[in-house]
Design a protein around this motif. Structure first.
Motif, PDB file in Angstrom:
ATOM      1  N   SER A  38       0.820  -1.204   0.000  1.00  0.00           N
ATOM      2  CA  SER A  38       0.000   0.000   0.000  1.00  0.00           C
ATOM      3  C   SER A  38       0.852   1.251   0.000  1.00  0.00           C
ATOM      4  O   SER A  38       0.579   2.199  -0.685  1.00  0.00           O
ATOM      5  N   ASP A  39       1.903   1.282   0.759  1.00  0.00           N
ATOM      6  CA  ASP A  39       2.741   2.474   0.820  1.00  0.00           C
ATOM      7  C   ASP A  39       4.175   2.090   0.617  1.00  0.00           C
ATOM      8  O   ASP A  39       4.595   1.023   1.013  1.00  0.00           O
ATOM      9  N   SER A  40       4.922   2.980   0.033  1.00  0.00           N
ATOM     10  CA  SER A  40       6.347   2.690  -0.099  1.00  0.00           C
ATOM     11  C   SER A  40       7.002   2.861   1.248  1.00  0.00           C
ATOM     12  O   SER A  40       6.542   3.623   2.096  1.00  0.00           O
ATOM     13  N   ASP A  41       8.105   2.153   1.442  1.00  0.00           N
ATOM     14  CA  ASP A  41       8.854   2.357   2.670  1.00  0.00           C
ATOM     15  C   ASP A  41       9.529   3.700   2.609  1.00  0.00           C
ATOM     16  O   ASP A  41      10.036   4.106   1.581  1.00  0.00           O
ATOM     17  N   GLY A  42       9.554   4.382   3.738  1.00  0.00           N
ATOM     18  CA  GLY A  42      10.349   5.603   3.769  1.00  0.00           C
ATOM     19  C   GLY A  42      11.784   5.190   4.005  1.00  0.00           C
ATOM     20  O   GLY A  42      12.121   4.658   5.054  1.00  0.00           O
ATOM     21  N   GLU A  43      12.611   5.388   3.021  1.00  0.00           N
ATOM     22  CA  GLU A  43      13.971   4.898   3.166  1.00  0.00           C
ATOM     23  C   GLU A  43      14.910   6.065   3.310  1.00  0.00           C
ATOM     24  O   GLU A  43      14.786   7.058   2.595  1.00  0.00           O
ATOM     25  N   GLY A  44      15.836   5.928   4.201  1.00  0.00           N
ATOM     26  CA  GLY A  44      16.829   6.965   4.357  1.00  0.00           C
ATOM     27  C   GLY A  44      17.952   6.754   3.372  1.00  0.00           C
ATOM     28  O   GLY A  44      17.996   5.791   2.647  1.00  0.00           O
ATOM     29  N   PHE A  45      18.901   7.696   3.328  1.00  0.00           N
ATOM     30  CA  PHE A  45      20.050   7.537   2.459  1.00  0.00           C
ATOM     31  C   PHE A  45      20.829   6.327   2.920  1.00  0.00           C
ATOM     32  O   PHE A  45      21.029   6.115   4.100  1.00  0.00           O
ATOM     33  N   ILE A  46      21.267   5.566   1.950  1.00  0.00           N
ATOM     34  CA  ILE A  46      21.907   4.311   2.287  1.00  0.00           C
ATOM     35  C   ILE A  46      23.353   4.583   2.583  1.00  0.00           C
ATOM     36  O   ILE A  46      24.090   5.071   1.731  1.00  0.00           O
ATOM     37  N   GLU A  47      23.791   4.291   3.780  1.00  0.00           N
ATOM     38  CA  GLU A  47      25.208   4.465   4.069  1.00  0.00           C
ATOM     39  C   GLU A  47      25.809   3.206   4.639  1.00  0.00           C
ATOM     40  O   GLU A  47      26.998   3.094   4.767  1.00  0.00           O
ATOM     41  N   THR A  48      24.964   2.262   5.016  1.00  0.00           N
ATOM     42  CA  THR A  48      25.490   1.104   5.720  1.00  0.00           C
ATOM     43  C   THR A  48      25.809   0.011   4.740  1.00  0.00           C
ATOM     44  O   THR A  48      24.943  -0.423   3.992  1.00  0.00           O
TER      45      THR A  48
ATOM     46  N   GLN B 105      15.185  13.508  -9.194  1.00  0.00           N
ATOM     47  CA  GLN B 105      16.019  14.656  -8.831  1.00  0.00           C
ATOM     48  C   GLN B 105      17.326  14.163  -8.223  1.00  0.00           C
ATOM     49  O   GLN B 105      17.330  13.243  -7.422  1.00  0.00           O
ATOM     50  N   ILE B 106      18.409  14.796  -8.594  1.00  0.00           N
ATOM     51  CA  ILE B 106      19.715  14.391  -8.060  1.00  0.00           C
ATOM     52  C   ILE B 106      20.414  15.638  -7.541  1.00  0.00           C
ATOM     53  O   ILE B 106      20.409  16.678  -8.199  1.00  0.00           O
ATOM     54  N   PHE B 107      21.027  15.491  -6.386  1.00  0.00           N
ATOM     55  CA  PHE B 107      21.810  16.596  -5.843  1.00  0.00           C
ATOM     56  C   PHE B 107      23.270  16.189  -5.815  1.00  0.00           C
ATOM     57  O   PHE B 107      23.621  15.095  -5.378  1.00  0.00           O
ATOM     58  N   VAL B 108      24.127  17.073  -6.305  1.00  0.00           N
ATOM     59  CA  VAL B 108      25.575  16.839  -6.248  1.00  0.00           C
ATOM     60  C   VAL B 108      26.170  17.902  -5.333  1.00  0.00           C
ATOM     61  O   VAL B 108      26.124  19.099  -5.635  1.00  0.00           O
ATOM     62  N   SER B 109      26.696  17.438  -4.230  1.00  0.00           N
ATOM     63  CA  SER B 109      27.265  18.356  -3.245  1.00  0.00           C
ATOM     64  C   SER B 109      28.575  18.947  -3.750  1.00  0.00           C
ATOM     65  O   SER B 109      29.279  18.322  -4.564  1.00  0.00           O
ATOM     66  N   ASN B 110      28.930  20.112  -3.251  1.00  0.00           N
ATOM     67  CA  ASN B 110      30.198  20.714  -3.691  1.00  0.00           C
ATOM     68  C   ASN B 110      31.393  19.860  -3.256  1.00  0.00           C
ATOM     69  O   ASN B 110      32.470  19.941  -3.840  1.00  0.00           O
ATOM     70  N   HIS B 111      31.193  19.008  -2.255  1.00  0.00           N
ATOM     71  CA  HIS B 111      32.279  18.096  -1.854  1.00  0.00           C
ATOM     72  C   HIS B 111      32.530  17.013  -2.891  1.00  0.00           C
ATOM     73  O   HIS B 111      33.587  16.374  -2.886  1.00  0.00           O
ATOM     74  N   LEU B 112      31.525  16.799  -3.741  1.00  0.00           N
ATOM     75  CA  LEU B 112      31.651  15.748  -4.750  1.00  0.00           C
ATOM     76  C   LEU B 112      31.809  16.340  -6.149  1.00  0.00           C
ATOM     77  O   LEU B 112      31.562  15.678  -7.152  1.00  0.00           O
ATOM     78  N   ILE B 146      25.354   7.905  -9.308  1.00  0.00           N
ATOM     79  CA  ILE B 146      24.485   7.930  -8.128  1.00  0.00           C
ATOM     80  C   ILE B 146      25.209   7.234  -6.980  1.00  0.00           C
ATOM     81  O   ILE B 146      25.695   6.116  -7.135  1.00  0.00           O
ATOM     82  N   ILE B 147      25.259   7.908  -5.839  1.00  0.00           N
ATOM     83  CA  ILE B 147      25.902   7.261  -4.693  1.00  0.00           C
ATOM     84  C   ILE B 147      24.931   7.030  -3.536  1.00  0.00           C
ATOM     85  O   ILE B 147      25.297   6.411  -2.545  1.00  0.00           O
ATOM     86  N   GLY B 148      23.710   7.525  -3.661  1.00  0.00           N
ATOM     87  CA  GLY B 148      22.734   7.278  -2.605  1.00  0.00           C
ATOM     88  C   GLY B 148      21.347   7.635  -3.099  1.00  0.00           C
ATOM     89  O   GLY B 148      21.188   8.514  -3.944  1.00  0.00           O
ATOM     90  N   THR B 149      20.343   6.928  -2.566  1.00  0.00           N
ATOM     91  CA  THR B 149      18.970   7.233  -2.973  1.00  0.00           C
ATOM     92  C   THR B 149      18.076   7.318  -1.748  1.00  0.00           C
ATOM     93  O   THR B 149      18.327   6.666  -0.725  1.00  0.00           O
ATOM     94  N   ARG B 150      17.045   8.119  -1.855  1.00  0.00           N
ATOM     95  CA  ARG B 150      16.037   8.212  -0.795  1.00  0.00           C
ATOM     96  C   ARG B 150      14.670   8.275  -1.452  1.00  0.00           C
ATOM     97  O   ARG B 150      14.500   8.958  -2.471  1.00  0.00           O
ATOM     98  N   VAL B 151      13.724   7.563  -0.892  1.00  0.00           N
ATOM     99  CA  VAL B 151      12.401   7.510  -1.501  1.00  0.00           C
ATOM    100  C   VAL B 151      11.391   8.166  -0.572  1.00  0.00           C
ATOM    101  O   VAL B 151      11.268   7.792   0.583  1.00  0.00           O
ATOM    102  N   ASP B 152      10.676   9.154  -1.091  1.00  0.00           N
ATOM    103  CA  ASP B 152       9.543   9.740  -0.379  1.00  0.00           C
ATOM    104  C   ASP B 152       8.291   9.052  -0.899  1.00  0.00           C
ATOM    105  O   ASP B 152       8.358   8.139  -1.679  1.00  0.00           O
ATOM    106  N   ALA B 153       7.140   9.553  -0.457  1.00  0.00           N
ATOM    107  CA  ALA B 153       5.895   8.930  -0.906  1.00  0.00           C
ATOM    108  C   ALA B 153       5.722   9.082  -2.415  1.00  0.00           C
ATOM    109  O   ALA B 153       5.202   8.204  -3.085  1.00  0.00           O
TER     110      ALA B 153
END
Lengths: 245, 177
Positions: A38-48, B105-112, B146-153
């Motif tokens: 029903s809803d997508s997971d809210g995922e944070g930036f992957i760093e691990t 949308q992609i953001f590239v930081s000035n560090h990168l 791409i080095i990282g992704t985040r998903v909103d609704a």
């Protein structure tokens, strides 16, 4: 709604598979069906970095290097399964998503993360998924766009913004004049241990030489003895199909 | 990256739609509900290419609605970590720049961004090399990783880098104009 039926020619009744140009029908017959949640997971930036039991390079497994895999993007349910089967790298089972064990995910330094990222799309995809290069997607979306042009005359029907953007993107990145021929050339690389994801990326990137391929797709370096010659041949073949700029 | 996948969804239909065009109504509702959406797992659903199967409808007790399991194929777009994309710059500021690749949308930081590129403010903020040979400004085309992704609704947001080999500006709009 009769106009919708115009596009409905893409949606035949019964068990027909639809209007996608025949080549995918066979692949899709064995498709694994995904039931949408029903809803997508809210995922944070992957760093691990996650331990992966499907590591392709035994050398890397032995060195115990941290590797970021796409299994980190799975839902928490799947991550639990991954935890139970993982462990080849001997890492602790801290999973960023299923952190229900109470421990915080470990953030890794940015530079090593970038250097060791590998393209492991197969770990993420449902089994029936088929990767499309930008040139192939452009053909499919062009077909749909032609249907939609008729439908968009109806003011009630709006073209989704993501379709327009994706269509525009695929057209701009369509560097070849024959997508099928490109796919045939790149499919031969599978004999040299090149994965679908790597093949697709090569098609999208339009490399001019092997150094560029290895720089942009580091995961290919693991099998450099197997794939170098084949990659050189493929790059030479692809150059014939490139659309002049 | 684009994918062609099979998905399944339970569609609810109001009894007023029942009739000889039930299937068409169901497909239309599916397209309206699904096209243009974004999910964490599959990314943006760009377009539905076909309906594979519509199962038997189940009448929900208490209401007149009927739920149909619909199996369909769709083209989806989802970015992955490690993927190389060509994106168009939409905004530049001192923290970095934003770019768009399709619906993402992609953001590239000035560090990168390579160290030899400095931020220049002004009417058209940009990042430029010391000799002025390479410039990143609005509408520039850049190749990034791409080095990282985040998903909103409703959308996927990515972090990218151009600090590696074979990454950076492809097309400077100031030069080609």
């Amino acid at each position: 709604m009769a106009d919708k039926a115009g596009k409905g020619s893409a949606f035949p009744g019964g068990n027909d598979l639809g209007s996608l140009k025949g080549k995918s029908a066979a692949a899709l017959k064995e498709s694994h069906v995904e039931i949408e949640l029903s809803d997508s997971d809210g995922e944070g930036f992957i760093e691990t970095p996650l331990p992966s039991s499907k590591g392709k390079s035994s050398a890397e497994a032995k060195s115990g290097k941290k590797r970021v895999s796409f299994s980190s993007l799975k839902t928490s349910g799947n991550n639990l399964f991954n935890n139970s089967t993982a462990g080849d790298l001997g890492k602790s089972s801290n999973v960023g998503k299923a952190g229900g064990k109470g421990s915080l995910p470990q953030a890794t330094p940015l530079e090593p993360l970038i250097a060791e990222t590998q393209l492991k799309l197969e770990l993420e995809l449902p089994k029936g998924a088929r990767l499309l290069m930008d040139c192939e997607a452009a053909e499919v979306l062009q077909d749909i766009h032609e249907h939609m042009t008729v439908l968009s005359q109806d003011p009630k029907i709006k073209m989704p913004e993501s379709f327009s953007k994706a269509f525009q993107y695929s057209k701009v990145n369509d560097h070849y004049n024959n997508a099928k021929a490109v796919r045939q050339v790149l499919e031969t690389l599978k004999l040299n241990a090149v994965t679908d994801g790597e093949i697709c990326l090569m098609g999208n990137v339009c490399p001019e030489n092997v150094d560029e391929v290895y720089a942009l797709i580091p995961s290919l370096k693991g099998n450099i003895e197997k794939n170098e010659v084949a990659l050189k041949d493929a790059i030479a073949s692809l150059a014939k199909f490139r659309t002049p700029k | 990256m684009f994918f062609h996948i099979t998905l399944e969804r339970n569609m609810q239909l109001h009894p007023r739609h029942f009739g000889p065009h039930l299937r068409d109504k169901l497909v239309a509702k599916l397209m309206k509900d699904v096209e243009g959406t974004c999910s964490g797992r599959h990314g943006f659903v760009v377009a539905i290419t076909g309906v594979e199967d519509i199962g038997k409808g189940l009448i929900r007790e208490g209401t007149g609605f009927v739920t149909f399991p619909v199996k369909y194929q769709a083209v989806v777009f989802r970015p992955f970590k490690g993927e190389i994309l060509e994106a168009v710059v939409t905004m530049v500021n001192k923290m970095g720049f934003f770019a768009e690749a399709g619906p993402v949308q992609i953001f590239v930081s000035n560090h990168l961004i390579p160290d030899d590129m400095e931020f220049q403010s002004g009417d058209m903020p940009n990042y430029t090399t010391s000799d002025g040979s390479v410039k990143i400004q609005k509408d520039s085309e850049v190749r990034l990783k791409i080095i990282g992704t985040r998903v909103d609704a409703t959308e996927i947001f990515c972090i990218g880098t151009i600090k590696d080999d074979f990454l950076g500006v492809i097309n400077d709009p100031g030069v080609t104009a």
